[in-house]
Structures are given as C-alpha cells and as structure tokens.
Design a protein around this motif. Structure first.
Motif, PDB file in Angstrom:
ATOM      1  N   GLU A  45       0.834  -1.202   0.000  1.00  0.00           N
ATOM      2  CA  GLU A  45       0.000   0.000   0.000  1.00  0.00           C
ATOM      3  C   GLU A  45       0.873   1.257   0.000  1.00  0.00           C
ATOM      4  OE1 GLU A  45      -3.438   2.071   2.716  1.00  0.00           O
ATOM      5  OE2 GLU A  45      -3.195  -0.106   2.803  1.00  0.00           O
ATOM      6  N   ARG A 128      -2.361   5.192  -6.513  1.00  0.00           N
ATOM      7  CA  ARG A 128      -2.836   3.922  -5.955  1.00  0.00           C
ATOM      8  C   ARG A 128      -2.612   2.746  -6.917  1.00  0.00           C
ATOM      9  NH1 ARG A 128      -5.309   5.187  -1.244  1.00  0.00           N
ATOM     10  NH2 ARG A 128      -6.365   7.175  -1.111  1.00  0.00           N
ATOM     11  N   SER A 131       0.242   0.080  -6.209  1.00  0.00           N
ATOM     12  CA  SER A 131       0.118  -0.990  -5.201  1.00  0.00           C
ATOM     13  C   SER A 131      -0.189  -2.336  -5.850  1.00  0.00           C
ATOM     14  CB  SER A 131      -1.005  -0.657  -4.214  1.00  0.00           C
ATOM     15  OG  SER A 131      -0.700   0.498  -3.489  1.00  0.00           O
TER      16      SER A 131
END
Length: 158
Positions: A45, A128, A131
């Motif tokens: 993450e 994002r 990730s």
C-alpha cells in the motif's frame, strides 16, 4: 489482539497470561539484513508523506513504496517470514501543488511507473495503481548511527 495473532494461536490462548509471562532472555536489537542485490518483490500500500530538511530550508512530498521481497532463500537467511523494504520517491510539484509532469521532473517516479508498465502517454494513472504490482527491486544497505538499513535503490520490470 490482531487477526493474525488470533489465527496463529489456538482458542486456548490467554492474552492476560501472555502479558504476565516472565522471560529471562534478552531480545535482539539488530535485524539480519538482506544481501545487497536484486529480488522479486510485490509493492504494498502506497503512502504519501511530507519531508523537510534538518535546517527547515526545504520541504516537499515523497511517495513511500513498501516492497515485500518474495525470495525464500532471503527469508531463510534473514530469519524473517516477511521482508519489507522501502522505496522513497521524492516528488517534484508545480507552484500550484500538483505533480510536475514537465521534462526532467519526477524522473524517479517515471522510472518506477515504467518498470510497472504504468507510464504510457495518454493512459490514466493515479498513485494507488502502484500498489500490488510485481517488479525486480535492487536493494542496497545504508548506514545510520552505526546500524545498517535496507533500502530500495531501483526498480526494474519483473
């Protein structure tokens, strides 16, 4: 207790008894480092954090990319079930506070995106998306206050 802890122990586990248990051995204070080299890894993450120089003259944002090393030999050598190494990517921003996409800016981010197949002109991208991706990470060691720490020095296609 966390889910991982409760799954590891039987239902007979008593947290209070564990807290009251006495130990006579000392804990280690140093981890066993990975050898410098390249490893297959998966990104975790992503986080964004601020940074500032010690004298306060400069500050900015950086991207924190945790990488889980998937090499079983490395896990055995370091005596760790899960090896996480971190990559810090300093971000260049425009005066408006947006990501600077001009030539020569954010090249480390560009290299990371390129290694993960996310650096195509015209294709949508957000942080994002970094990730959960597989890559080959180059791990190096740096020394700070007499201790050695692992850090990601580069990323290449898996």
């Amino acid at each position: 207790f966390s889910r991982a802890v409760t799954e590891t122990f039987s239902m007979d586990f008593n947290p209070q008894a564990f807290l009251d248990a006495t130990f006579n051995d000392a804990n280690s204070t140093e981890i066993i480092n990975l050898d410098e080299g390249e490893y297959q890894a998966q990104s975790g993450e992503i986080e964004i954090t601020t940074w500032q120089t010690r004298d306060g003259s400069k500050s900015g944002l950086k991207l924190l990319v945790p990488w889980e090393v998937l090499d079983e030999t490395a896990k055995a050598k370091t005596k760790r079930n899960k090896i996480i190494v971190r990559q810090d990517v300093m971000l260049d921003l425009t005066e408006n506070g947006t990501l600077d996409m001009s030539e020569g800016k954010n090249t480390n981010l560009g290299r990371l995106r390129d290694a993960l197949g996310l650096n195509q002109k015209g294709a949508p991208f957000n942080m994002r998306m970094l990730s959960g991706r597989m890559a080959k990470v180059k791990v190096g060691l740096r020394e700070y206050e007499g201790r050695r720490f692992e850090e990601v020095r580069g990323v290449a296609k898996a």
